[in-house]
Design a protein around this motif. Sequence first.
Motif, PDB file in Angstrom:
ATOM      1  N   THR A  28      44.824  41.318  48.400  1.00  0.00           N
ATOM      2  CA  THR A  28      45.524  40.827  46.858  1.00  0.00           C
ATOM      3  C   THR A  28      45.580  39.639  46.753  1.00  0.00           C
ATOM      4  OG1 THR A  28      48.281  41.140  47.798  1.00  0.00           O
ATOM      5  CG2 THR A  28      47.326  42.333  46.297  1.00  0.00           C
ATOM      6  N   GLY A  29      45.686  38.708  47.930  1.00  0.00           N
ATOM      7  CA  GLY A  29      45.452  37.253  47.908  1.00  0.00           C
ATOM      8  C   GLY A  29      44.086  36.588  47.369  1.00  0.00           C
ATOM      9  N   ALA A  30      43.173  37.566  48.758  1.00  0.00           N
ATOM     10  CA  ALA A  30      41.758  37.451  47.705  1.00  0.00           C
ATOM     11  C   ALA A  30      41.483  37.360  46.863  1.00  0.00           C
ATOM     12  CB  ALA A  30      40.792  38.122  48.861  1.00  0.00           C
ATOM     13  N   VAL A  31      42.094  38.663  45.864  1.00  0.00           N
ATOM     14  CA  VAL A  31      41.605  38.641  44.683  1.00  0.00           C
ATOM     15  C   VAL A  31      42.733  37.448  43.638  1.00  0.00           C
ATOM     16  CG1 VAL A  31      42.657  40.063  42.544  1.00  0.00           C
ATOM     17  CG2 VAL A  31      41.911  41.327  44.783  1.00  0.00           C
ATOM     18  N   ASP A  32      43.692  36.834  43.907  1.00  0.00           N
ATOM     19  CA  ASP A  32      43.909  35.685  43.652  1.00  0.00           C
ATOM     20  C   ASP A  32      43.010  33.611  43.585  1.00  0.00           C
ATOM     21  OD1 ASP A  32      46.078  33.193  41.977  1.00  0.00           O
ATOM     22  OD2 ASP A  32      46.624  33.021  44.396  1.00  0.00           O
ATOM     23  N   ALA A  46      42.184  26.120  31.941  1.00  0.00           N
ATOM     24  CA  ALA A  46      43.342  25.817  32.606  1.00  0.00           C
ATOM     25  C   ALA A  46      43.716  26.130  33.651  1.00  0.00           C
ATOM     26  CB  ALA A  46      44.789  25.740  31.651  1.00  0.00           C
ATOM     27  N   PRO A  47      44.087  25.151  34.605  1.00  0.00           N
ATOM     28  CA  PRO A  47      43.877  25.631  36.739  1.00  0.00           C
ATOM     29  C   PRO A  47      46.093  25.998  36.160  1.00  0.00           C
ATOM     30  CG  PRO A  47      43.229  23.814  36.163  1.00  0.00           C
ATOM     31  CD  PRO A  47      43.417  23.982  35.401  1.00  0.00           C
ATOM     32  N   ALA A  48      46.572  25.400  35.580  1.00  0.00           N
ATOM     33  CA  ALA A  48      47.980  25.876  35.560  1.00  0.00           C
ATOM     34  C   ALA A  48      48.651  27.586  34.763  1.00  0.00           C
ATOM     35  CB  ALA A  48      48.846  25.112  34.751  1.00  0.00           C
ATOM     36  N   LEU A  49      47.730  27.703  33.352  1.00  0.00           N
ATOM     37  CA  LEU A  49      47.694  28.871  32.929  1.00  0.00           C
ATOM     38  C   LEU A  49      47.222  30.197  33.758  1.00  0.00           C
ATOM     39  CD1 LEU A  49      47.279  27.160  29.326  1.00  0.00           C
ATOM     40  CD2 LEU A  49      49.052  28.372  30.735  1.00  0.00           C
ATOM     41  N   LEU A  50      45.489  29.817  34.091  1.00  0.00           N
ATOM     42  CA  LEU A  50      44.652  30.795  34.791  1.00  0.00           C
ATOM     43  C   LEU A  50      46.072  31.563  36.262  1.00  0.00           C
ATOM     44  CD1 LEU A  50      42.772  31.815  35.086  1.00  0.00           C
ATOM     45  CD2 LEU A  50      41.723  30.495  36.431  1.00  0.00           C
ATOM     46  N   LYS A  51      46.361  30.109  36.489  1.00  0.00           N
ATOM     47  CA  LYS A  51      47.506  30.453  37.941  1.00  0.00           C
ATOM     48  C   LYS A  51      48.973  31.684  37.652  1.00  0.00           C
ATOM     49  CE  LYS A  51      48.405  30.073  42.642  1.00  0.00           C
ATOM     50  NZ  LYS A  51      47.455  31.059  43.330  1.00  0.00           N
ATOM     51  N   LEU A  56      50.666  37.096  38.195  1.00  0.00           N
ATOM     52  CA  LEU A  56      51.144  38.020  37.241  1.00  0.00           C
ATOM     53  C   LEU A  56      50.590  39.655  37.647  1.00  0.00           C
ATOM     54  CD1 LEU A  56      51.888  37.093  33.512  1.00  0.00           C
ATOM     55  CD2 LEU A  56      53.637  37.740  35.482  1.00  0.00           C
ATOM     56  N   ILE A  57      48.510  39.100  37.693  1.00  0.00           N
ATOM     57  CA  ILE A  57      47.883  40.229  38.270  1.00  0.00           C
ATOM     58  C   ILE A  57      48.464  40.508  39.839  1.00  0.00           C
ATOM     59  CG2 ILE A  57      45.285  40.894  38.719  1.00  0.00           C
ATOM     60  CD1 ILE A  57      45.141  39.645  35.769  1.00  0.00           C
ATOM     61  N   VAL A  58      48.198  39.484  40.556  1.00  0.00           N
ATOM     62  CA  VAL A  58      48.694  39.873  41.853  1.00  0.00           C
ATOM     63  C   VAL A  58      49.876  40.915  42.010  1.00  0.00           C
ATOM     64  CG1 VAL A  58      49.701  38.387  44.269  1.00  0.00           C
ATOM     65  CG2 VAL A  58      47.133  37.429  42.581  1.00  0.00           C
ATOM     66  N   VAL A  60      51.192  42.942  40.076  1.00  0.00           N
ATOM     67  CA  VAL A  60      50.930  44.065  39.431  1.00  0.00           C
ATOM     68  C   VAL A  60      50.877  44.928  40.774  1.00  0.00           C
ATOM     69  CG1 VAL A  60      49.904  46.075  38.330  1.00  0.00           C
ATOM     70  CG2 VAL A  60      51.125  43.728  37.166  1.00  0.00           C
ATOM     71  N   LEU A  61      49.572  44.174  41.290  1.00  0.00           N
ATOM     72  CA  LEU A  61      48.497  45.073  42.341  1.00  0.00           C
ATOM     73  C   LEU A  61      49.263  44.828  43.870  1.00  0.00           C
ATOM     74  CD1 LEU A  61      44.666  43.335  42.165  1.00  0.00           C
ATOM     75  CD2 LEU A  61      45.910  45.069  41.553  1.00  0.00           C
ATOM     76  N   ASN A  62      50.187  43.920  43.955  1.00  0.00           N
ATOM     77  CA  ASN A  62      50.839  44.197  44.878  1.00  0.00           C
ATOM     78  C   ASN A  62      51.898  46.036  45.061  1.00  0.00           C
ATOM     79  OD1 ASN A  62      50.259  42.549  46.870  1.00  0.00           O
ATOM     80  ND2 ASN A  62      51.052  40.584  46.523  1.00  0.00           N
ATOM     81  N   TYR A  63      52.746  45.483  43.857  1.00  0.00           N
ATOM     82  CA  TYR A  63      53.202  46.408  43.650  1.00  0.00           C
ATOM     83  C   TYR A  63      52.159  47.841  44.022  1.00  0.00           C
ATOM     84  CZ  TYR A  63      56.636  50.040  40.838  1.00  0.00           C
ATOM     85  OH  TYR A  63      57.094  51.212  41.035  1.00  0.00           O
ATOM     86  N   PHE A  64      51.323  48.105  42.974  1.00  0.00           N
ATOM     87  CA  PHE A  64      51.321  49.254  43.234  1.00  0.00           C
ATOM     88  C   PHE A  64      50.136  49.812  44.185  1.00  0.00           C
ATOM     89  CE2 PHE A  64      51.265  49.234  38.559  1.00  0.00           C
ATOM     90  CZ  PHE A  64      51.534  50.434  38.167  1.00  0.00           C
TER      91      PHE A  64
END
Length: 101
Positions: A28-32, A46-51, A56-58, A60-64
């Motif tokens: 999931t770090g690689a996905v980030d 924009a880097p801040a918004l994309l981060k 948020l995606i990471v 959710v991925l970590n949870y599942f």
Amino acid sequence: MFEGGRRNVTARQTVRQFGSFVLCRILTGAVDLLIMFVGVDLLGLAPALLKILANLIVIVLNYFAGKAVVFRESHADTGFHISSPDDLRNKTGRESGKEVK
């Protein structure tokens, strides 16, 4: 303890579960990193918004990944697995199919 307080857990099971945990977090770090590379370097977003979006995606991925891979329980590991409310009622001595109030 990684095994969630279960008794009679071998060191091998604990190490395997910890290894699954670490591997999932690396993936999931690689996905980030991939999201940030594509979004910032290739698309110029924009880097801040994309981060924030990537985090948020990471999350959710970590949870599942944790539910499906790391912290799952199987019949072989624990002797039983509760897979539905009917199974829970059966384990508590109530008949299946009857309404519990």
